[in-house]
Design a protein around this motif. Structure first.
Motif, mmCIF file in Angstrom:
data_model
loop_
_atom_site.group_PDB
_atom_site.id
_atom_site.type_symbol
_atom_site.label_atom_id
_atom_site.label_comp_id
_atom_site.label_asym_id
_atom_site.label_seq_id
_atom_site.Cartn_x
_atom_site.Cartn_y
_atom_site.Cartn_z
ATOM 1 N N ILE A 4 0.828 -1.200 0.000
ATOM 2 C CA ILE A 4 0.000 0.000 0.000
ATOM 3 C C ILE A 4 0.863 1.250 0.000
ATOM 4 N N ILE A 7 1.327 4.524 5.258
ATOM 5 C CA ILE A 7 0.040 4.804 5.880
ATOM 6 C C ILE A 7 0.297 5.142 7.333
ATOM 7 N N GLN A 11 -4.835 4.564 10.005
ATOM 8 C CA GLN A 11 -5.187 3.791 8.810
ATOM 9 C C GLN A 11 -4.811 2.319 8.996
ATOM 10 N N LEU A 15 -7.143 -1.111 8.806
ATOM 11 C CA LEU A 15 -6.869 -2.145 7.809
ATOM 12 C C LEU A 15 -6.491 -3.492 8.431
ATOM 13 N N THR A 27 -6.805 -6.498 1.173
ATOM 14 C CA THR A 27 -6.483 -5.301 1.946
ATOM 15 C C THR A 27 -5.887 -4.223 1.044
ATOM 16 N N TYR A 31 -7.685 -0.564 0.074
ATOM 17 C CA TYR A 31 -7.053 0.749 0.228
ATOM 18 C C TYR A 31 -7.002 1.496 -1.104
ATOM 19 N N LYS A 35 -8.920 4.953 -2.078
ATOM 20 C CA LYS A 35 -8.122 6.081 -2.559
ATOM 21 C C LYS A 35 -8.666 6.587 -3.894
ATOM 22 N N LEU A 48 -11.475 4.518 5.742
ATOM 23 C CA LEU A 48 -11.182 3.085 5.747
ATOM 24 C C LEU A 48 -12.115 2.328 6.690
#
Length: 180
Positions: A4, A7, A11, A15, A27, A31, A35, A48
Motif C-alpha cells: 500500500i 500509511i 489507517q 486495515l 487489503t 485501500y 483512494k 477506511l
C-alpha cells in the motif's frame, strides 16, 4: 502494509482486521479503491473504517476485485457517504429562479440533483449487473435446471427478458451510437 505504501497508525488500525480476515491482496485492493473513490481528497482512517464496515458482512469474496463493486454500490446507496464522489460543481444560480429557467442553456439546481441521482442509479445498476454476471456463471443454470427444470427455465427466460428490457432502456437515442 508495504504494497500500500506509507500509511499512518490510524489507517493501519482500520486495515488490520481486513488483513486478518481477507489477506494482503484484498487489503491492498480495499485501500487502493478507497483512494480512487476519494479522488483528490486525502484517505483518512474514518474512510477506511467506513469501507471496512461495508465489507464486513460479506465474509467471503470470490475475487479481490469485487471490493470495488461493493464499495461503489455502498456509496451509491448512501451506506458509505464518505466514499461517494464529491458533489459536482453547481453553476451559479440566477437571483430569480424564473430568469434561470428562461435563460437558454442554463442548468437549474433540480436538474443537477436529478443528474446526480441518475448517475448513482446507473452506477448501482452496473454493479448489480456485474454481480449477476458473476453469480450466474459456472454451473448455476445447469444445477437449477437439474433441480427444478420448469422453474429453472422460467427464471432463465425472465432473466433474459429483463436483460433485454434493460438494454432497450439504455439504448442511445441521440442518433450518435458508439461502441459502448
Amino acid at each position: 502494509m508495504s504494497p500500500i505504501g506509507d500509511i499512518d497508525e490510524g489507517q493501519a488500525r482500520e486495515l488490520a482486521p481486513v488483513l486478518k480476515e481477507y489477506g494482503t491482496e484484498v487489503t491492498t485492493t480495499l485501500y487502493r479503491e478507497v483512494k480512487e473513490l476519494r479522488g483528490d481528497r486525502r484517505v483518512t482512517a474514518a474512510d477506511l473504517s467506513e469501507a471496512r464496515a461495508v465489507l464486513s458482512p460479506l465474509k467471503h469474496l470470490a475475487r479481490p476485485d469485487q471490493v470495488r463493486d461493493v464499495l461503489t454500490v455502498a456509496a451509491a446507496e448512501g451506506r458509505a457517504p464518505r466514499l461517494a464522489p464529491p458533489a459536482p460543481e453547481v453553476p451559479a444560480q440566477a437571483a430569480d429562479e424564473h430568469q434561470a429557467d428562461e435563460d437558454e442553456g442554463s442548468v437549474t439546481r433540480d436538474q443537477v440533483d436529478e443528474g446526480a441521482e441518475a448517475i448513482a442509479i446507473l452506477e448501482a445498476a452496473v454493479a448489480q449487473q456485474r454481480q449477476i454476471y458473476d453469480r450466474v456463471g459456472g454451473g448455476t443454470l445447469a444445477a437449477a435446471l437439474l433441480y427444478d427444470p420448469g422453474r429453472g427455465d422460467h427464471l432463465r427466460r425472465e432473466l433474459r427478458q429483463y436483460a433485454q428490457r434493460t438494454a432497450y432502456r439504455a439504448r442511445d437515442t441521440s442518433g450518435d451510437q458508439g461502441d459502448d
